[in-house]
Enzyme design. Structure first.
Site, mmCIF file in Angstrom:
data_model
loop_
_atom_site.group_PDB
_atom_site.id
_atom_site.type_symbol
_atom_site.label_atom_id
_atom_site.label_comp_id
_atom_site.label_asym_id
_atom_site.label_seq_id
_atom_site.Cartn_x
_atom_site.Cartn_y
_atom_site.Cartn_z
ATOM 1 N N ASN A 90 -5.730 6.699 -4.231
ATOM 2 C CA ASN A 90 -5.295 7.061 -3.344
ATOM 3 C C ASN A 90 -4.598 9.374 -4.093
ATOM 4 O O ASN A 90 -4.777 10.104 -3.635
ATOM 5 C CB ASN A 90 -3.925 7.052 -2.804
ATOM 6 C CG ASN A 90 -4.133 6.348 -1.472
ATOM 7 O OD1 ASN A 90 -5.096 6.523 -0.686
ATOM 8 N ND2 ASN A 90 -3.847 5.334 -1.871
ATOM 9 N N GLU B 31 -8.071 1.253 2.545
ATOM 10 C CA GLU B 31 -8.109 1.024 4.051
ATOM 11 C C GLU B 31 -7.854 1.636 4.864
ATOM 12 O O GLU B 31 -8.677 1.024 6.478
ATOM 13 C CB GLU B 31 -5.741 0.746 4.205
ATOM 14 C CG GLU B 31 -5.536 0.528 4.758
ATOM 15 C CD GLU B 31 -4.086 -0.017 5.373
ATOM 16 O OE1 GLU B 31 -3.443 0.424 6.059
ATOM 17 O OE2 GLU B 31 -4.114 -0.160 4.233
ATOM 18 N N ARG C 100 0.069 4.289 1.047
ATOM 19 C CA ARG C 100 -0.236 5.041 2.210
ATOM 20 C C ARG C 100 0.405 4.883 3.606
ATOM 21 O O ARG C 100 0.107 3.630 3.501
ATOM 22 C CB ARG C 100 -1.367 5.399 1.956
ATOM 23 C CG ARG C 100 -1.807 6.559 2.736
ATOM 24 C CD ARG C 100 -3.157 7.096 3.257
ATOM 25 N NE ARG C 100 -4.122 7.581 4.260
ATOM 26 C CZ ARG C 100 -4.827 7.932 4.175
ATOM 27 N NH1 ARG C 100 -5.607 7.652 3.891
ATOM 28 N NH2 ARG C 100 -5.227 9.617 5.487
ATOM 29 N N GLN D 53 0.714 -1.245 -0.210
ATOM 30 C CA GLN D 53 -0.188 -0.148 0.088
ATOM 31 C C GLN D 53 1.045 1.125 -0.172
ATOM 32 O O GLN D 53 1.931 1.367 0.853
ATOM 33 C CB GLN D 53 -0.868 -0.199 1.303
ATOM 34 C CG GLN D 53 -1.028 1.366 1.197
ATOM 35 C CD GLN D 53 -2.408 1.680 0.694
ATOM 36 O OE1 GLN D 53 -2.252 2.717 -0.016
ATOM 37 N NE2 GLN D 53 -3.947 1.666 0.913
ATOM 38 N N LEU E 152 -20.445 3.200 4.535
ATOM 39 C CA LEU E 152 -21.636 2.897 3.240
ATOM 40 C C LEU E 152 -21.336 2.731 2.058
ATOM 41 O O LEU E 152 -21.583 2.288 1.089
ATOM 42 C CB LEU E 152 -21.806 5.057 3.564
ATOM 43 C CG LEU E 152 -22.413 5.235 5.057
ATOM 44 C CD1 LEU E 152 -22.454 6.909 4.543
ATOM 45 C CD2 LEU E 152 -24.244 5.007 4.962
ATOM 46 N N GLN E 153 -20.087 2.529 1.801
ATOM 47 C CA GLN E 153 -19.279 3.212 0.679
ATOM 48 C C GLN E 153 -18.071 0.746 0.787
ATOM 49 O O GLN E 153 -17.232 0.872 1.995
ATOM 50 C CB GLN E 153 -18.032 3.712 -0.080
ATOM 51 C CG GLN E 153 -17.294 3.540 -1.452
ATOM 52 C CD GLN E 153 -16.718 4.531 -1.803
ATOM 53 O OE1 GLN E 153 -16.763 5.057 -1.350
ATOM 54 N NE2 GLN E 153 -16.243 3.807 -2.888
#
Length: 299
Positions: free
Chosen positions: A131, A97, A55, A53, A76-77
């Site tokens: 990102n 993440e 980030r 990842q 919600l997503q």
């Protein structure tokens, strides 16, 4: 959907849209459940982070705010997962993440996710695209992601620019930040310096000291540029100085950086009193082809 809209530059939301189109096209709009759209409830303890990842930093404040929102309204997503390449029956986060971390903090046992079969290159590209589009990466993290695409998968700067929807000069400038001293990169990583500040002092002999001064005095990018110019003028007035590491003058290193930015490749100059060698390094045949096309067009 037109073929030219299927590039990686569309980001995670478009990928989730593809799942919905493929798996729920025949279902009435009002009757489409999460399951019909390919969304599953995956136990959180079966989900693991992606070690690649891009980030690396997650703000505590925004993570706490998201945790409170999830406690109140749920996730919600859905996040995007792939089957774990290491353990059967488990999953690896491709995108989302921060939501996964917040869901753990909120005490959820499971969360909504879309599972896709993706290889390592797709996983890295999607993570970077998501990102970058959401401005979640600091410039150093962004540069490290771009560098991984080039080093591990042979991507050119042109190809990366198309994938993430940025200009090639943006890719080149971001990669140049990785050549800065570690102390300067740390300032950028933690938001004490902007990418503009870092570029302003990139070719300075004492970049780390200048960075500390910029942070302490809260200088603007323009003031940082003036500070770097002042230092360069003093260096010229006292004669050419050698870089302690490479044995090259600051002018030579600045020219190397300028050529590297234009070509998107590593450039080395060996000057011996006005004569010498110019070396352009490439790591893939794709990069060599791109260089030949550029030189041919220039001719």
């Amino acid at each position: 959907m037109a073929e030219n809209r299927r590039g990686l530059g569309r980001g995670l939301s478009a990928l989730l849209g593809d799942v919905a189109e493929t798996e729920a096209a025949a279902a009435p709009a009002e009757g489409r459940t999460r399951e019909a759209r390919g969304v599953q409830e995956i136990p959180i303890d079966l989900i693991h982070r992606n070690p690649d990842q891009p980030r690396r930093t997650f703000g505590d404040v925004e993570l706490i705010e998201l945790t409170e929102s999830i406690r109140e309204k749920g996730v919600l997503q859905p996040i995007l997962l792939r089957p774990s390449p290491k353990t059967d029956g488990e999953y690896e986060v491709v995108a989302g993440e921060r939501r996964w971390r917040a869901a753990q903090m909120a005490g959820l046992n499971a969360m909504p996710a879309v599972v896709r079969e993706l290889d390592d290159l797709q996983v890295l590209e999607i993570a970077i695209v998501e990102n970058v589009q959401r401005a979640d990466l600091n410039p150093i993290e962004e540069g490290l992601g771009f560098k991984a695409l080039m080093d591990r998968f042979g991507r050119t700067q042109e190809a990366i620019a198309q994938a993430v929807g940025k200009s090639r000069s943006h890719i080149a400038n971001t990669l140049r930040l990785l050549q800065l001293p570690v102390e300067v990169q740390d300032h950028v990583m933690h938001g004490r310096l902007s990418a503009g500040h870092a570029r302003a002092i990139a070719t300075a002999e004492n970049a780390a000291a200048l960075a500390d001064r910029i942070v302490e005095q809260g200088l603007s990018v323009r003031e940082a540029e003036a500070l770097a110019r002042k230092g360069a003028e003093k260096s010229k007035a006292s004669g050419p100085r050698k870089s302690s590491g490479s044995g090259k003058t600051t002018d030579t290193m600045a020219l190397e950086n300028d050529l590297s930015e234009v070509l998107g490749l590593d450039v080395s100059i060996s000057d011996r009193g006005g004569a010498g060698e110019l070396t352009i390094s490439y790591t893939t045949l794709e990069q060599l082809d791109d260089l030949c096309r550029r030189l041919t067009r220039a001719g």
